[in-house]
Scaffold this active site. Structure first.
Site, PDB file in Angstrom:
ATOM      1  CE  LYS A 182      37.042   4.456 -28.666  1.00 56.49           C
ATOM      2  NZ  LYS A 182      35.772   3.901 -29.107  1.00 56.49           N
ATOM      3  CD  GLU A 256      45.509   6.243 -42.688  1.00 61.11           C
ATOM      4  OE1 GLU A 256      44.725   6.517 -43.611  1.00 61.11           O
ATOM      5  OE2 GLU A 256      46.721   6.092 -42.860  1.00 61.11           O
ATOM      6  CD  GLU A 389      34.050  10.678 -45.052  1.00 64.25           C
ATOM      7  OE1 GLU A 389      34.041  11.081 -43.876  1.00 64.25           O
ATOM      8  OE2 GLU A 389      34.859   9.845 -45.481  1.00 64.25           O
TER       9      GLU A 389
HETATM   10  P1  NAD Z   1      34.312   8.711 -35.637  1.00 63.72           P
HETATM   11  O1  NAD Z   1      35.363   9.736 -35.823  1.00 63.72           O
HETATM   12  O2  NAD Z   1      32.984   9.142 -35.174  1.00 63.72           O
HETATM   13  O3  NAD Z   1      34.807   7.593 -34.618  1.00 63.72           O
HETATM   14  C1  NAD Z   1      35.955   6.810 -34.861  1.00 63.72           C
HETATM   15  C2  NAD Z   1      36.412   6.190 -33.560  1.00 63.72           C
HETATM   16  O4  NAD Z   1      36.894   7.218 -32.723  1.00 63.72           O
HETATM   17  C3  NAD Z   1      35.324   5.484 -32.757  1.00 63.72           C
HETATM   18  O5  NAD Z   1      35.891   4.358 -32.105  1.00 63.72           O
HETATM   19  C4  NAD Z   1      34.927   6.542 -31.733  1.00 63.72           C
HETATM   20  O6  NAD Z   1      34.365   5.976 -30.558  1.00 63.72           O
HETATM   21  C5  NAD Z   1      36.277   7.171 -31.461  1.00 63.72           C
HETATM   22  N1  NAD Z   1      36.279   8.537 -30.959  1.00 63.72           N
HETATM   23  C6  NAD Z   1      35.560   9.585 -31.383  1.00 63.72           C
HETATM   24  N2  NAD Z   1      35.885  10.692 -30.678  1.00 63.72           N
HETATM   25  C7  NAD Z   1      36.862  10.333 -29.814  1.00 63.72           C
HETATM   26  C8  NAD Z   1      37.627  11.015 -28.827  1.00 63.72           C
HETATM   27  N3  NAD Z   1      37.441  12.311 -28.568  1.00 63.72           N
HETATM   28  N4  NAD Z   1      38.562  10.335 -28.148  1.00 63.72           N
HETATM   29  C9  NAD Z   1      38.777   9.028 -28.391  1.00 63.72           C
HETATM   30  N5  NAD Z   1      38.069   8.317 -29.280  1.00 63.72           N
HETATM   31  C10 NAD Z   1      37.121   8.959 -29.996  1.00 63.72           C
HETATM   32  O7  NAD Z   1      34.225   7.954 -37.053  1.00 63.72           O
HETATM   33  P2  NAD Z   1      33.229   6.777 -37.492  1.00 63.72           P
HETATM   34  O8  NAD Z   1      31.893   7.381 -37.762  1.00 63.72           O
HETATM   35  O9  NAD Z   1      33.341   5.633 -36.560  1.00 63.72           O
HETATM   36  O10 NAD Z   1      33.917   6.307 -38.869  1.00 63.72           O
HETATM   37  C11 NAD Z   1      33.666   6.931 -40.075  1.00 63.72           C
HETATM   38  C12 NAD Z   1      34.767   7.911 -40.432  1.00 63.72           C
HETATM   39  O11 NAD Z   1      36.032   7.224 -40.457  1.00 63.72           O
HETATM   40  C13 NAD Z   1      34.618   8.492 -41.808  1.00 63.72           C
HETATM   41  O12 NAD Z   1      34.902   9.874 -41.776  1.00 63.72           O
HETATM   42  C14 NAD Z   1      35.657   7.769 -42.646  1.00 63.72           C
HETATM   43  O13 NAD Z   1      36.094   8.457 -43.776  1.00 63.72           O
HETATM   44  C15 NAD Z   1      36.746   7.568 -41.648  1.00 63.72           C
HETATM   45  N6  NAD Z   1      37.621   6.458 -42.068  1.00 63.72           N
HETATM   46  C16 NAD Z   1      38.887   6.735 -42.535  1.00 63.72           C
HETATM   47  C17 NAD Z   1      39.719   5.705 -42.992  1.00 63.72           C
HETATM   48  C18 NAD Z   1      41.098   5.972 -43.535  1.00 63.72           C
HETATM   49  O14 NAD Z   1      41.871   5.034 -43.664  1.00 63.72           O
HETATM   50  N7  NAD Z   1      41.453   7.192 -43.856  1.00 63.72           N
HETATM   51  C19 NAD Z   1      39.242   4.396 -42.970  1.00 63.72           C
HETATM   52  C20 NAD Z   1      37.947   4.154 -42.511  1.00 63.72           C
HETATM   53  C21 NAD Z   1      37.154   5.200 -42.044  1.00 63.72           C
END
Ligand code: NAD
Length: 484
Positions: A182, A256, A389
């Protein structure tokens, strides 16, 4: 601003179980280019019925299909075919990524050229992975096997979907899992192109679905009892929720998450080497990278010179149209993200930090979601900008008293994803690296490398992606005792 075109072959369909199917509703996600704020195209939005169909086909393919029962080399041959397809579409992937995220086309071309190597590395690592180990036991032998965990739901964030999606898909598919991936609504284009490439690679029906959906439909996916394992990359807030949902039904889960990574500058590190690396490691994708080095820890003695040099280097960053090959940094992904960054900058100033450069929207770039690269000086580690962050091109310079204080400050965060120590002294580096609680610690910001494990301590996550460790995330251990 440039008008590069994203070419999708199935712009009105969803990739479900290896087929391009019409979506269950006519809802669509609009793709807004962050460089201009105009809508470039739209793609179908998967809703509940589409997600259910994807899970059904993955379950069927795992329980009764060929993929988990093929030999490793047969699966790897299919994966390598996929890698070839990705190479052939590298330019399309680059244009799509720059269109949806606003990362510079220069960096994007470099990144997309190595996507296929994530698959090729995975195949090489799999050849060395011990899927089966035998050992003698009284009365016979024990065979320890690693079997595919089952149906995997992979949830991918918007900031680097191709890479972050692949580092889940490669190990999971190689070991024989089936998958529902997804991508996020903000950045589905690269993942749709991945699906187009996978479609030509010869995966059996049902093995792979890539369905862009919003979080409500994602939430349904993670709760689905037919899903054995959830692999999530995204914010710590969402990861905490997803982890709790999975624990409640005892589903396997790996996370992650976010970071607030320190760069410790020891006094022997030459400033002229430190500054360009810090700039690069904090402005990748306009600072919207989990591994960004955003807290710069420096001694009282060296702080004034470093603040001045960093401010000068940040002020020299050329911001603009991400399709322009001469610029260094593009916009933030959307207005919400820029508002968030602006909010943190205001909070930093209110709490007493000093803006050494940046801190505003740049003049002359009114259409997109641009923000000036920003250096804060006079930051203390208890300030909000040092703890949370920001996910933008904003770094904080924090002063330490001595090496012990530097390590304490580096560790004084809920996160533990990445860290760098700048020094020419290998022994001091190794000693300090052992005391930093983070999944990666790099001398002079070397790495990370694609064939190495990556992941976080503390609230930066659970599990390691990449490297041989990634196969552990998608396998279950079974011990078979066989009588002599
Ligand atoms: P987000 O947590 O808002 O969303 C990430 C994904 O999860 C999206 O596809 C979103 O639609 C989905 N999602 C959110 N809530 C959900 C739920 N309850 N059930 C199922 N799916 C759900 O994050 P973002 O804004 O898209 O990305 C940025 C964040 O990702 C930052 O905090 C960044 O540090 C982190 N990140 C971590 C890594 C790593 O390897 N550690 C790599 C890249 C990004």
């Amino acid at each position: 601003m440039s008008q590069s075109v994203v070419r999708l072959k199935h712009a009105d369909r969803l990739y479900i179980g290896g087929e391009w199917l019409p979506p269950s509703t006519d809802r669509r996600f609009e793709i807004v280019h962050p460089g201009t704020a105009d809508i470039r195209l739209s793609v179908p939005e998967a809703r509940e019925a589409d997600m259910d169909r994807a899970v059904s086909s993955a379950r069927e393919a795992f329980d009764h299909g060929a993929w988990p029962r093929m030999s490793l080399s047969e699966r790897c041959a299919c994966m390598l075919h996929w890698a070839d397809m990705l190479d052939a579409r590298a330019e399309d992937l680059a244009v799509a990524y720059t269109t949806e995220i606003g990362a510079t086309i220069r960096s994007t071309r470099q990144n997309m050229a190595y996507m296929s190597s994530l698959i090729r590395h995975g195949v090489k690592l799999a050849e060395a992975f011990a899927f089966e180990e035998e050992m003698p036991v009284p009365g016979g032998k024990a065979v320890v096997t690693k079997e595919p965990v089952g149906v995997v739901a992979a949830i991918v964030p918007w900031n680097f979907p191709a890479h972050l999606g692949l580092i889940k898909m490669v190990p999971a598919l190689i070991v024989g899992c089936t998958m529902v991936v997804k991508p996020s609504p903000e950045a589905p284009l690269d993942m749709i192109l991945m699906a187009e490439c996978a479609d030509l690679a010869g995966f059996p029906k049902g093995v792979l679905s890539i369905v862009q959906a919003d979080r409500d439909v994602g939430d349904r996916l993670i709760r689905d009892l037919r899903v054995d394992k959830v692999s999530f990359t995204g914010s710590t807030a969402a990861g905490r929720h997803i982890g709790a949902v999975c624990m409640d039904r005892v589903a396997r889960v790996s996370l992650e998450l976010g970071g607030k990574s320190p760069a410790i500058i020891l006094d022997d590190a030459p400033m002229e080497a430190v500054v360009p690396r810090l700039v690069r490691m904090s402005t990748l994708i306009s600072g919207q990278a989990c591994m960004s080095l955003t807290r710069v820890l420096v001694s009282e003695a060296k702080a004034p010179a470093l603040e001045e040099a960093l401010a000068a280097a940040y002020a020299a960053i050329r911001i603009g149209d991400p399709f322009d090959e001469t610029i260094d940094m593009g916009p933030l992904i959307n207005a919400r993200q820029r508002d968030r960054v602006e909010g943190y900058v205001a909070t930093g100033t209110r709490q007493g930090a000093r803006i050494a450069t940046g801190g505003r929207r740049p003049t002359g770039l009114d259409a997109g979601f641009f923000f000036e690269p920003t250096v804060f000086a006079g930051v203390t580690n208890d300030m909000t900008i040092a703890q949370e962050e920001i996910f933008g091109p904003v770094i904080s310079v924090i002063r330490y008293r001595d090496e012990g204080d530097a390590v304490a400050l580096a560790n004084d965060t809920p996160y533990g994803l990445n860290a760098a120590i700048f020094t020419e002294d290998a022994d001091r580096f190794r000693d300090m690296a052992g005391r930093i609680r983070a999944g990666t610690v790099a001398q002079n910001a070397l790495g990370p490398q694609i064939n190495m494990p990556f992941g976080g301590f503390k609230q930066s996550g659970i599990g390691r992606e990449g490297g041989v460790e990634a196969f552990e995330l998608y396998t279950e251990v079974k011990v078979i005792y066989q009588a002599a």
